[in-house]
Design a protein around this motif. Structure first.
Motif, mmCIF file in Angstrom:
data_model
loop_
_atom_site.group_PDB
_atom_site.id
_atom_site.type_symbol
_atom_site.label_atom_id
_atom_site.label_comp_id
_atom_site.label_asym_id
_atom_site.label_seq_id
_atom_site.Cartn_x
_atom_site.Cartn_y
_atom_site.Cartn_z
ATOM 1 N N ALA A 260 70.452 18.220 61.454
ATOM 2 C CA ALA A 260 70.679 19.334 62.376
ATOM 3 C C ALA A 260 72.132 19.517 62.756
ATOM 4 C CB ALA A 260 69.842 19.126 63.645
ATOM 5 N N ARG A 261 73.017 18.669 62.271
ATOM 6 C CA ARG A 261 74.412 18.708 62.691
ATOM 7 C C ARG A 261 75.240 19.623 61.773
ATOM 8 N NH1 ARG A 261 71.996 16.724 66.009
ATOM 9 N NH2 ARG A 261 72.537 18.751 66.863
ATOM 10 N N ALA A 262 76.010 20.512 62.382
ATOM 11 C CA ALA A 262 76.858 21.430 61.605
ATOM 12 C C ALA A 262 77.913 20.676 60.817
ATOM 13 C CB ALA A 262 77.512 22.443 62.542
ATOM 14 N N TRP A 263 78.480 19.612 61.406
ATOM 15 C CA TRP A 263 79.518 18.873 60.686
ATOM 16 C C TRP A 263 78.983 18.237 59.413
ATOM 17 C CZ3 TRP A 263 78.616 13.749 59.875
ATOM 18 C CH2 TRP A 263 77.770 13.065 60.758
ATOM 19 N N LEU A 264 77.724 17.759 59.452
ATOM 20 C CA LEU A 264 77.158 17.153 58.259
ATOM 21 C C LEU A 264 76.833 18.213 57.209
ATOM 22 C CD1 LEU A 264 75.400 14.099 57.578
ATOM 23 C CD2 LEU A 264 73.964 16.070 57.024
ATOM 24 N N THR A 265 76.304 19.351 57.655
ATOM 25 C CA THR A 265 76.000 20.435 56.725
ATOM 26 C C THR A 265 77.262 20.904 56.010
ATOM 27 O OG1 THR A 265 74.146 21.149 58.105
ATOM 28 C CG2 THR A 265 75.011 22.741 56.527
ATOM 29 N N ASP A 266 78.354 21.041 56.759
ATOM 30 C CA ASP A 266 79.612 21.467 56.152
ATOM 31 C C ASP A 266 80.140 20.425 55.169
ATOM 32 O OD1 ASP A 266 79.717 23.891 57.400
ATOM 33 O OD2 ASP A 266 81.189 23.314 58.909
ATOM 34 N N ALA A 267 80.085 19.144 55.549
ATOM 35 C CA ALA A 267 80.558 18.090 54.650
ATOM 36 C C ALA A 267 79.723 18.055 53.377
ATOM 37 C CB ALA A 267 80.517 16.740 55.360
ATOM 38 N N ALA A 268 78.400 18.215 53.521
ATOM 39 C CA ALA A 268 77.534 18.218 52.346
ATOM 40 C C ALA A 268 77.896 19.362 51.398
ATOM 41 C CB ALA A 268 76.074 18.323 52.784
ATOM 42 N N ARG A 269 78.161 20.529 51.964
ATOM 43 C CA ARG A 269 78.536 21.682 51.126
ATOM 44 C C ARG A 269 79.801 21.396 50.340
ATOM 45 N NH1 ARG A 269 82.124 25.248 52.638
ATOM 46 N NH2 ARG A 269 81.829 24.761 54.859
ATOM 47 N N LEU A 270 80.805 20.838 51.004
ATOM 48 C CA LEU A 270 82.075 20.564 50.331
ATOM 49 C C LEU A 270 81.962 19.423 49.322
ATOM 50 C CD1 LEU A 270 84.514 20.944 53.362
ATOM 51 C CD2 LEU A 270 84.158 22.543 51.470
ATOM 52 N N LEU A 271 81.010 18.528 49.541
ATOM 53 C CA LEU A 271 80.783 17.430 48.601
ATOM 54 C C LEU A 271 79.777 17.785 47.514
ATOM 55 C CD1 LEU A 271 80.619 14.528 51.210
ATOM 56 C CD2 LEU A 271 82.348 14.763 49.392
ATOM 57 N N ASP A 272 79.247 19.022 47.575
ATOM 58 C CA ASP A 272 78.230 19.497 46.616
ATOM 59 C C ASP A 272 76.989 18.613 46.666
ATOM 60 O OD1 ASP A 272 77.262 21.312 44.776
ATOM 61 O OD2 ASP A 272 78.060 20.235 43.042
ATOM 62 N N LEU A 273 76.571 18.281 47.881
ATOM 63 C CA LEU A 273 75.354 17.512 48.109
ATOM 64 C C LEU A 273 74.452 18.306 49.054
ATOM 65 C CD1 LEU A 273 76.928 14.004 48.897
ATOM 66 C CD2 LEU A 273 75.855 14.703 46.734
ATOM 67 N N THR A 274 73.183 17.952 49.104
ATOM 68 C CA THR A 274 72.319 18.518 50.143
ATOM 69 C C THR A 274 72.534 17.714 51.427
ATOM 70 O OG1 THR A 274 70.440 17.063 49.692
ATOM 71 C CG2 THR A 274 70.585 19.122 48.411
ATOM 72 N N PRO A 275 72.298 18.323 52.594
ATOM 73 C CA PRO A 275 72.412 17.552 53.839
ATOM 74 C C PRO A 275 71.511 16.324 53.839
ATOM 75 C CG PRO A 275 72.328 19.895 54.325
ATOM 76 C CD PRO A 275 72.051 19.757 52.856
ATOM 77 N N GLU A 276 70.330 16.444 53.232
ATOM 78 C CA GLU A 276 69.404 15.307 53.207
ATOM 79 C C GLU A 276 69.976 14.148 52.411
ATOM 80 O OE1 GLU A 276 67.435 18.980 54.258
ATOM 81 O OE2 GLU A 276 68.632 18.466 52.484
ATOM 82 N N VAL A 277 70.583 14.446 51.272
ATOM 83 C CA VAL A 277 71.177 13.379 50.451
ATOM 84 C C VAL A 277 72.368 12.758 51.166
ATOM 85 C CG1 VAL A 277 72.480 12.920 48.332
ATOM 86 C CG2 VAL A 277 70.354 14.236 48.234
ATOM 87 N N ALA A 279 72.987 12.657 54.402
ATOM 88 C CA ALA A 279 72.529 11.881 55.556
ATOM 89 C C ALA A 279 72.006 10.518 55.120
ATOM 90 C CB ALA A 279 71.458 12.645 56.314
ATOM 91 N N ALA A 280 71.188 10.506 54.072
ATOM 92 C CA ALA A 280 70.625 9.238 53.599
ATOM 93 C C ALA A 280 71.719 8.310 53.097
ATOM 94 C CB ALA A 280 69.595 9.506 52.505
ATOM 95 N N GLU A 281 72.661 8.845 52.350
ATOM 96 C CA GLU A 281 73.740 8.012 51.814
ATOM 97 C C GLU A 281 74.660 7.521 52.924
ATOM 98 O OE1 GLU A 281 75.850 9.718 48.552
ATOM 99 O OE2 GLU A 281 74.049 10.038 47.340
ATOM 100 N N LEU A 282 74.882 8.343 53.927
ATOM 101 C CA LEU A 282 75.728 7.951 55.041
ATOM 102 C C LEU A 282 75.127 6.757 55.781
ATOM 103 C CD1 LEU A 282 78.260 8.659 56.762
ATOM 104 C CD2 LEU A 282 76.788 10.173 58.100
ATOM 105 N N VAL A 283 73.850 6.855 56.091
ATOM 106 C CA VAL A 283 73.184 5.773 56.807
ATOM 107 C C VAL A 283 73.164 4.500 55.962
ATOM 108 C CG1 VAL A 283 70.977 5.000 57.763
ATOM 109 C CG2 VAL A 283 71.799 7.323 58.221
ATOM 110 N N THR A 284 72.793 4.638 54.695
ATOM 111 C CA THR A 284 72.707 3.466 53.819
ATOM 112 C C THR A 284 74.062 2.779 53.666
ATOM 113 O OG1 THR A 284 70.865 4.444 52.589
ATOM 114 C CG2 THR A 284 72.097 2.683 51.499
ATOM 115 N N SER A 285 75.102 3.578 53.452
ATOM 116 C CA SER A 285 76.430 2.986 53.246
ATOM 117 C C SER A 285 76.957 2.318 54.506
ATOM 118 C CB SER A 285 77.416 4.048 52.742
ATOM 119 O OG SER A 285 77.639 5.051 53.732
ATOM 120 N N MET A 286 76.692 2.905 55.671
ATOM 121 C CA MET A 286 77.207 2.315 56.904
ATOM 122 C C MET A 286 76.417 1.075 57.299
ATOM 123 S SD MET A 286 78.363 5.688 59.095
ATOM 124 C CE MET A 286 79.182 4.751 60.391
#
Length: 326
Positions: A260-277, A279-286
């Motif tokens: 639901a976060r705009a910052w994550l949606t924007d980052a996903a767009r620039l990284l050519d990822l879906t927000p769901e992917v 988010a999952a990778e962010l949590v797993t990596s951290m």
């Protein structure tokens, strides 16, 4: 070889290191007591009490930039008679009550309503305490980011531009691909002043200013050279802050919160990822790096931080702020 001790400060400078979610406190004492930055809204009363105890009535708060950990005490200090000074681009947006003020809603970081009394373009000389400080525009971390330079004592207030261990993240989605280059250029200008003391907003006072700038310049260059890395760096910092101010987030609510976060949606767009992917990778990596820990069914930021009372987060987003005072 022992590490050199931090440089000494003049008697009229009172500096207090604070853990996240607050910025460090810098009180400039004298006939016109001034405070640089005011911490997070959850600790606003503590900030105001500390400033009064050490300097009396604060006449002016100078914000290095408008993020929530730097302006959270503005409202309570302004109600007590302090003026607020800030970089002109941010001051103008706050006066207009733009919905994007302080990137509070975008980052989901609460900020109590305040106004700016003194817009700063850079180049001004401010009497803070009993000394003159030069205002330097240092865009990058935010477009309106400022530094303060006291030439006689060679003191440099750097905000989030750098610390003893890091550089500020840059928002490539909101501020454009040139934000990282702007941050690097600002660091070069500040390093050229050859300060005796660097006063950062986070972490300790660097014992060796030259070494601190050398490290910061290398890290800032990496943000320029690796935009994807810069996006990941910002996402990690923003998510860790969200966990800090909320005493963690229940494990089963973390990914819906991120989606639901705009910052994550924007980052996903620039990284050519879906927000769901993302988010999952962010949590797993951290979790994998130890930056986030699982405890009692919640995810928590592992870095040292001060708890925040949930009730203190109940302030309106800027789109619902009352009109700015005239």
């Amino acid at each position: 070889m022992s590490r050199p001790s931090a440089p000494s400060l003049p008697s009229w400078v009172t500096w207090r290191q604070r853990p996240f979610p607050d910025a460090n406190l810098l009180l400039l004492q004298g006939r016109q007591p001034a405070l640089v930055d005011s911490g997070f809204v959850g600790h606003a009363e503590e900030t105001a009490s500390w400033a009064r105890a050490h300097g009396g009535a604060v006449g002016l708060v100078v914000n290095t930039h408008w993020h929530s950990d730097h302006v959270g005490g503005n409202a309570i200090l302004q109600a007590g008679g302090a003026g607020i000074a800030a970089g002109a681009p941010e001051a103008e947006a706050i006066s207009r009550r733009d919905p994007g003020c302080c990137t509070a809603e975008y980052l989901d970081q609460p900020v109590a309503p305040y106004t700016v009394d003194m817009p700063l373009d850079g180049g001004e000389v401010l009497r803070l305490g009993d000394a003159d400080w030069e205002v330097i525009r240092t865009p990058g971390h935010t477009p309106g980011h400022l530094a303060l330079w006291q030439p006689e004592e060679r003191l440099l207030v750097v905000g989030d531009a750098l610390s003893d261990y890091d550089v500020g993240w840059v928002n490539l989605a909101l501020d454009g691909p040139g934000a990282a280059t702007a941050a690097l250029d600002s660091l070069h200008r500040m390093a050229g002043l050859a300060p005796r003391v660097i006063l950062p907003s986070h972490g300790p006072i660097p014992a060796d200013p030259t070494a601190a700038f050398s490290t910061a310049l290398r890290r800032a260059q990496r943000l320029v050279d690796d935009p994807a890395g810069a996006l990941w760096y910002g996402a990690r910092r923003i998510f860790a802050f969200a966990l800090m101010i909320r005493d963690g987030i229940p494990v089963d609510e973390v990914e819906p919160y991120l989606h639901a976060r705009a910052w994550l949606t924007d980052a996903a767009r620039l990284l050519d990822l879906t927000p769901e992917v993302l988010a999952a990778e962010l949590v797993t990596s951290m979790l994998g790096s130890g930056a986030v820990v699982r405890r009692a069914g919640r995810l928590h930021a592992a870095a040292d931080h001060t708890p925040v009372a949930a009730r203190s987060l109940r302030v309106p987003y800027p789109r619902a702020w009352p009109p700015a005072r005239r």
